[in-house]
Design a protein around this motif. Structure first.
Motif, mmCIF file in Angstrom:
data_model
loop_
_atom_site.group_PDB
_atom_site.id
_atom_site.type_symbol
_atom_site.label_atom_id
_atom_site.label_comp_id
_atom_site.label_asym_id
_atom_site.label_seq_id
_atom_site.Cartn_x
_atom_site.Cartn_y
_atom_site.Cartn_z
ATOM 1 N N TRP A 184 0.831 -1.205 0.000
ATOM 2 C CA TRP A 184 0.000 0.000 0.000
ATOM 3 C C TRP A 184 0.872 1.265 0.000
ATOM 4 C CZ3 TRP A 184 -5.023 0.842 -0.847
ATOM 5 C CH2 TRP A 184 -5.553 2.095 -0.522
ATOM 6 N N GLU A 185 1.883 1.266 0.848
ATOM 7 C CA GLU A 185 2.784 2.425 0.906
ATOM 8 C C GLU A 185 3.554 2.578 -0.403
ATOM 9 O OE1 GLU A 185 5.233 2.040 4.348
ATOM 10 O OE2 GLU A 185 3.565 2.268 5.763
ATOM 11 N N ASP A 186 3.941 1.451 -0.993
ATOM 12 C CA ASP A 186 4.674 1.470 -2.256
ATOM 13 C C ASP A 186 3.799 2.036 -3.380
ATOM 14 O OD1 ASP A 186 6.810 0.949 -4.008
ATOM 15 O OD2 ASP A 186 6.055 -1.054 -4.478
ATOM 16 N N ALA A 187 2.515 1.693 -3.359
ATOM 17 C CA ALA A 187 1.595 2.135 -4.412
ATOM 18 C C ALA A 187 1.206 3.599 -4.274
ATOM 19 C CB ALA A 187 0.335 1.268 -4.386
ATOM 20 N N LYS A 188 1.385 4.144 -3.047
ATOM 21 C CA LYS A 188 1.038 5.543 -2.784
ATOM 22 C C LYS A 188 -0.424 5.839 -3.123
ATOM 23 C CE LYS A 188 5.683 7.513 -3.058
ATOM 24 N NZ LYS A 188 6.372 6.234 -2.893
ATOM 25 N N LEU A 189 -1.273 4.905 -2.771
ATOM 26 C CA LEU A 189 -2.708 5.101 -2.945
ATOM 27 C C LEU A 189 -3.278 5.890 -1.771
ATOM 28 C CD1 LEU A 189 -3.499 1.540 -4.250
ATOM 29 C CD2 LEU A 189 -4.201 3.631 -5.445
ATOM 30 N N ASP A 190 -4.365 6.590 -1.996
ATOM 31 C CA ASP A 190 -5.002 7.414 -0.972
ATOM 32 C C ASP A 190 -6.450 6.964 -0.834
ATOM 33 O OD1 ASP A 190 -6.070 9.337 0.664
ATOM 34 O OD2 ASP A 190 -5.454 11.047 -0.567
ATOM 35 N N LEU A 191 -6.814 6.488 0.356
ATOM 36 C CA LEU A 191 -8.182 6.009 0.570
ATOM 37 C C LEU A 191 -9.223 7.089 0.299
ATOM 38 C CD1 LEU A 191 -7.978 3.739 3.749
ATOM 39 C CD2 LEU A 191 -8.528 3.051 1.414
ATOM 40 N N ASN A 192 -8.843 8.336 0.459
ATOM 41 C CA ASN A 192 -9.787 9.429 0.224
ATOM 42 C C ASN A 192 -10.099 9.613 -1.256
ATOM 43 O OD1 ASN A 192 -9.991 10.174 2.986
ATOM 44 N ND2 ASN A 192 -8.004 11.221 2.824
ATOM 45 N N ASN A 193 -9.269 9.019 -2.109
ATOM 46 C CA ASN A 193 -9.471 9.179 -3.551
ATOM 47 C C ASN A 193 -9.778 7.857 -4.249
ATOM 48 O OD1 ASN A 193 -8.922 12.004 -3.590
ATOM 49 N ND2 ASN A 193 -6.742 11.548 -3.368
ATOM 50 N N ILE A 194 -10.264 6.884 -3.467
ATOM 51 C CA ILE A 194 -10.619 5.581 -4.025
ATOM 52 C C ILE A 194 -12.073 5.271 -3.698
ATOM 53 C CG2 ILE A 194 -10.240 3.086 -3.813
ATOM 54 C CD1 ILE A 194 -7.355 3.526 -3.439
ATOM 55 N N ASP A 195 -12.762 4.698 -4.652
ATOM 56 C CA ASP A 195 -14.115 4.209 -4.403
ATOM 57 C C ASP A 195 -13.986 2.895 -3.639
ATOM 58 O OD1 ASP A 195 -16.657 3.124 -4.459
ATOM 59 O OD2 ASP A 195 -17.015 3.548 -6.580
ATOM 60 N N ALA A 196 -14.354 2.910 -2.356
ATOM 61 C CA ALA A 196 -14.180 1.732 -1.505
ATOM 62 C C ALA A 196 -14.895 0.506 -2.053
ATOM 63 C CB ALA A 196 -14.685 2.029 -0.093
ATOM 64 N N GLU A 197 -15.984 0.721 -2.770
ATOM 65 C CA GLU A 197 -16.745 -0.402 -3.322
ATOM 66 C C GLU A 197 -16.083 -0.995 -4.555
ATOM 67 O OE1 GLU A 197 -20.827 0.665 -3.851
ATOM 68 O OE2 GLU A 197 -21.050 1.347 -1.771
ATOM 69 N N ARG A 198 -15.013 -0.353 -5.019
ATOM 70 C CA ARG A 198 -14.253 -0.867 -6.169
ATOM 71 C C ARG A 198 -12.813 -1.216 -5.777
ATOM 72 N NH1 ARG A 198 -16.511 -0.553 -10.972
ATOM 73 N NH2 ARG A 198 -14.534 -0.309 -12.079
ATOM 74 N N LEU A 199 -12.606 -1.357 -4.465
ATOM 75 C CA LEU A 199 -11.327 -1.806 -3.919
ATOM 76 C C LEU A 199 -11.515 -3.231 -3.402
ATOM 77 C CD1 LEU A 199 -8.409 -1.392 -2.889
ATOM 78 C CD2 LEU A 199 -9.374 -0.293 -0.845
#
Length: 414
Positions: free
Chosen positions: A76-91
């Motif tokens: 997750w840290e490597d991908a630098k994804l941000d939960l605030n900018n992801i649709d949780a239903e598509r994770l």
């Protein structure tokens, strides 16, 4: 990408040790092996679950879930994804384990027999079930999309990656955690595998024990750990300018339909899985530049996989470098496919093929180019990774080196 392995508990350490041909196999010192036939394994060292997960969380989780969460955190840290900018239903989360929380199960059986039913932990079931790792990842990252814990024995990692690839390509998810985890180096497991004569008994020389394709091989070496990758649709990745290691372009699965533990002697299922992956990737066999073999260091298994590669690639099989990561890692069971996919992605990115160590006297029936002893530099575009498991499960994935090009809807990055 995230790794917990006998060669290091992060991707860079793991990769450096892998390409330098270091063995992660050592004598078992976590329980008494006096009466065991096999006394060696690929044990995870320097793993502090409480430091990584916190004291209370670490205590309620089996070791296999601890490994999965640690590897997922690194990914997750490597991908630098941000939960605030992801649709949780598509994770989504597609992470499996072959055996699950066997350590927790054994501890509670001992408690039951010694202290009675009232002392058995109420968290036994949620800690030991094989989908616990996937569930814990889903909970931690609020992943409300599809979640699955494939159980295809030692093919799990590739099964998870392949099915996650299908999920994203179908348009049902944008981002998926995928891979496998295992922590089965226990008194009971070692006794069972040992009595089945499946394990190497080269106890006096642990680092030389896992020797795929070598004439003196005498069985696999059990190992543990986790390999978690974050797969993402290419459009989603490019939109946020993500770092891309490689693309997943093909997946194939099959069954030997032959025997519960023995691989098909002619490699029929392995051939079918590899052929399906190549067809799914819409490439020709000639486009495959490197193969990450399942290669467990068993007498029949290494020969049958070699036969399958020869059948599929013909004379070209002799020109394709084949690497066997288990020569250094041992067999990580349900975690093997995820960890080996990470190694293949690094190979394509860095242009280095890890060696097959301990290949000193090749079995005459195993006569391909197995990159013996020393890593090899090579410019590669496309690689194939094999994973096979008890029950005849076979899964192959094809990765391609990422090149900035026109977006194609069937591509998935990791």
């Amino acid at each position: 990408m995230g790794v917990v392995s006998p060669l290091g508990n992060n991707v860079q350490t793991f990769w450096n040790n892998l390409i330098n041909g270091k063995s992660g196999i050592s004598s078992i010192d976590t329980f008494d092996v006096t009466d065991h036939k096999a006394k060696i394994a690929g044990i995870i060292r320097d793993f502090d679950a409480e430091k990584i997960l916190g004291k209370s969380e670490a205590r309620r989780l089996d070791r296999f879930s601890q490994f999965a969460l640690a590897a997922a955190e690194e990914a997750w840290e490597d991908a630098k994804l941000d939960l605030n900018n992801i649709d949780a239903e598509r994770l989504g989360v597609y992470v499996g384990s072959g055996i699950g929380g066997i350590e927790t199960l054994i501890e509670n059986i001992d408690t039951l027999r010694q202290k009675g039913p009232r002392r058995v932990s109420p968290t036994l079931v949620p800690a030991m079930i094989s989908n616990a790792a996937a569930a814990q990842i889903s909970i931690k990252w609020n992943a409300m999309g599809p979640s699955m814990s494939p159980v295809s024995a030692c093919a799990i990692g590739n099964t998870a990656i392949g099915e996650a690839f299908r999920l994203i390509r179908s348009g049902e998810a944008d981002v998926v955690f995928a891979g496998g985890t295992e922590a089965a180096i226990t008194d009971l497991s070692m006794a069972s595998f040992g009595n089945a004569t499946a394990l190497s008994q080269r106890n006096n020389d642990p680092e030389k024990a896992s020797r795929p394709f070598d004439q003196a091989r005498d069985g696999f070496v059990m190992s543990e750990g986790a390999g978690i990758l974050i797969l993402e649709s290419l459009t989603h990745a490019l939109r946020r300018k993500a770092k891309i290691y490689s693309e997943v372009i093909g997946y194939g699965a099959s069954s030997d339909a032959h025997h519960i533990v023995a691989t098909h002697p002619e490699g029929k299922g392995a051939f079918n899985a590899m052929r399906s992956a190549i067809r799914n990737a819409n490439i020709s066999p000639d486009e495959v530049n490197v193969i990450s073999a399942h290669a467990t260091s068993t007498k029949v298994g290494d020969i049958s996989e070699t036969k399958a590669m020869k059948q599929l690639f013909g004379e070209k099989a002799y020109q394709i470098p084949v690497t066997a990561n288990k020569s250094m890692l041992g067999h990580m069971l349900g975690a093997a496919g995820g960890v080996e996919a990470i190694a293949l992605a690094m190979s394509l990115k860095e242009g280095i093929i890890p060696p097959t160590i301990n290949l000193e006297n090749p079995d005459p029936s195993c006569d391909l180019d197995y990159v013996p002893t020393v890593a090899r530099q090579m410019n590669m575009k496309t690689g194939l990774s094999n994973s096979f498991g008890f029950g005849g499960h076979n899964a192959a994935v094809i990765l391609k080196k990422y090149e900035d090009e026109t977006i194609c809807s069937n591509k998935v990055k990791l």
